[in-house]
Design a protein around this motif. Structure first.
Motif: not given
Ligand code: ZN
Length: 322
Positions: A172, A182, A189
């Motif tokens: 991430h 995300c 990410c």
């Molecule tokens: Zn993420």
């Protein structure tokens, strides 16, 4: 060195290992670096952790009665507070996990002590113990699959942090300011730009995708690399995009955790020959490491890494007390 601490303290132990994923759990009996036996069981889609424990108890009981285990090492697919043997947070599944006392379950069901760890951290421990990172003390491991897992070890110690998040959110790391939303809530990410779940979204919005040979296939990494190697231009562009995303995440991890080795596991590594040379070159060209070059290597143990990782889990902590 950390590894020498691990050896010698666990030589007489037999450990029941559990690797609990979202849809399957693997139970195994481990002695040093050997998996004496293992059994993988399917878990119902809607299973609570309490239900999952009922499914894994019979194989564990059978292995315990045959092998006389000394302890249980439990790997869980969520944020784990290993110091307090507690599951800190889950991502959608096993919502009852944070309120369950696994130590009590192990004591009541098997009369055994239990230690708990995040499954990705166990996989790195396994690779350090008898896989791709043997003898290494400063390692970051990425798992490229449906998501992108990460875990970091510094000076022989797994990084945990105050909230159990340290080192495990490498997937991430933001790699673009204008990327996709995300599942974690962030934007751009690595995981939302180049993971198994994101790949169909990325591919379908790619310029010229409808003319690609990938458009008539299931959009996964195996087909992506296959189409690219067959000369499909869009697939080639998508591969380059994914490699650059993974490279950017690698450089972020290097600058954050100062490793000497990056280990890559996960299903996407079936295409390791197309991935590792790029990442090695990317890291050599883009990471600021005046002491030398971070090495890039494929994981060796596959699904067995987290199982074998329970052995150092017991050796690196306080002495085992029943
Ligand atoms: Zn993420």
């Amino acid at each position: 060195m950390a590894r020498s601490r691990w050896l010698g303290t666990v030589s007489d132990m037999k450990i029941l290992a559990v690797d609990l994923g979202g849809t399957h759990a693997t139970c195994a009996l481990i002695e040093e670096k050997r998996i004496l036996e293992s059994e993988t069981v399917s878990l119902p889609e809607s299973a609570s952790l309490a239900d999952a424990l009922k499914v894994i108890a019979p194989p564990l009981s059978r292995m315990h009665s045959q092998g006389m285990a000394d302890a249980i090492g439990f790997g869980f697919c969520g944020l784990v507070d290993s110091r307090h043997t507690r599951i800190a947070s889950t991502n959608g599944k096993y919502i009852d996990a944070v309120s369950l006392d696994l130590s009590e379950w192990a004591r009541t069901s098997f009369n055994l002590p239990l230690r708990l760890e995040n499954d990705a951290r166990l996989a790195l421990l396994g690779e350090c113990y008898c896989g791709a990172a043997q003898g290494e003390t400063d390692v970051v491991m990425f798992t490229l699959g449906t998501g992108i897992g990460g875990v970091a070890m510094i000076d022989g110690q797994l990084l945990r942090g105050k909230h159990e998040q340290a080192g495990v959110l490498g997937g991430h790391a933001p790699v673009t300011l204008t990327g996709r939303r995300c599942t974690c809530g962030g934007i751009g990410c690595a995981e939302s730009e180049a993971s198994g779940w994101a790949l169909p979204l990325v591919a379908k919005s790619w310029l010229g995708f409808s003319a690609s040979s990938l458009a008539s296939r299931k959009i996964d990494f195996e087909n992506l690399f296959s189409c690219a190697s067959a000369g499909d231009a869009v697939a080639g562009e998508l591969v380059k995009h994914c490699l650059q995303v993974w490279g950017a995440a690698a450089v972020s991890a290097i600058h954050a955790f100062d490793p000497e080795l990056l280990v890559y596991g996960g299903g996407v590594m079936r295409s390791a020959d197309a991935i590792l040379p790029f990442l090695q070159e990317y890291v050599a060209s883009n990471a600021w490491t005046p002491w030398g070059t971070v090495r890039v290597r494929a994981a060796q143990l596959g699904n067995e890494a987290a199982l074998l990782g329970v052995v150092p889990l017991f050796a690196t902590e306080a002495p085992l007390v029943r």
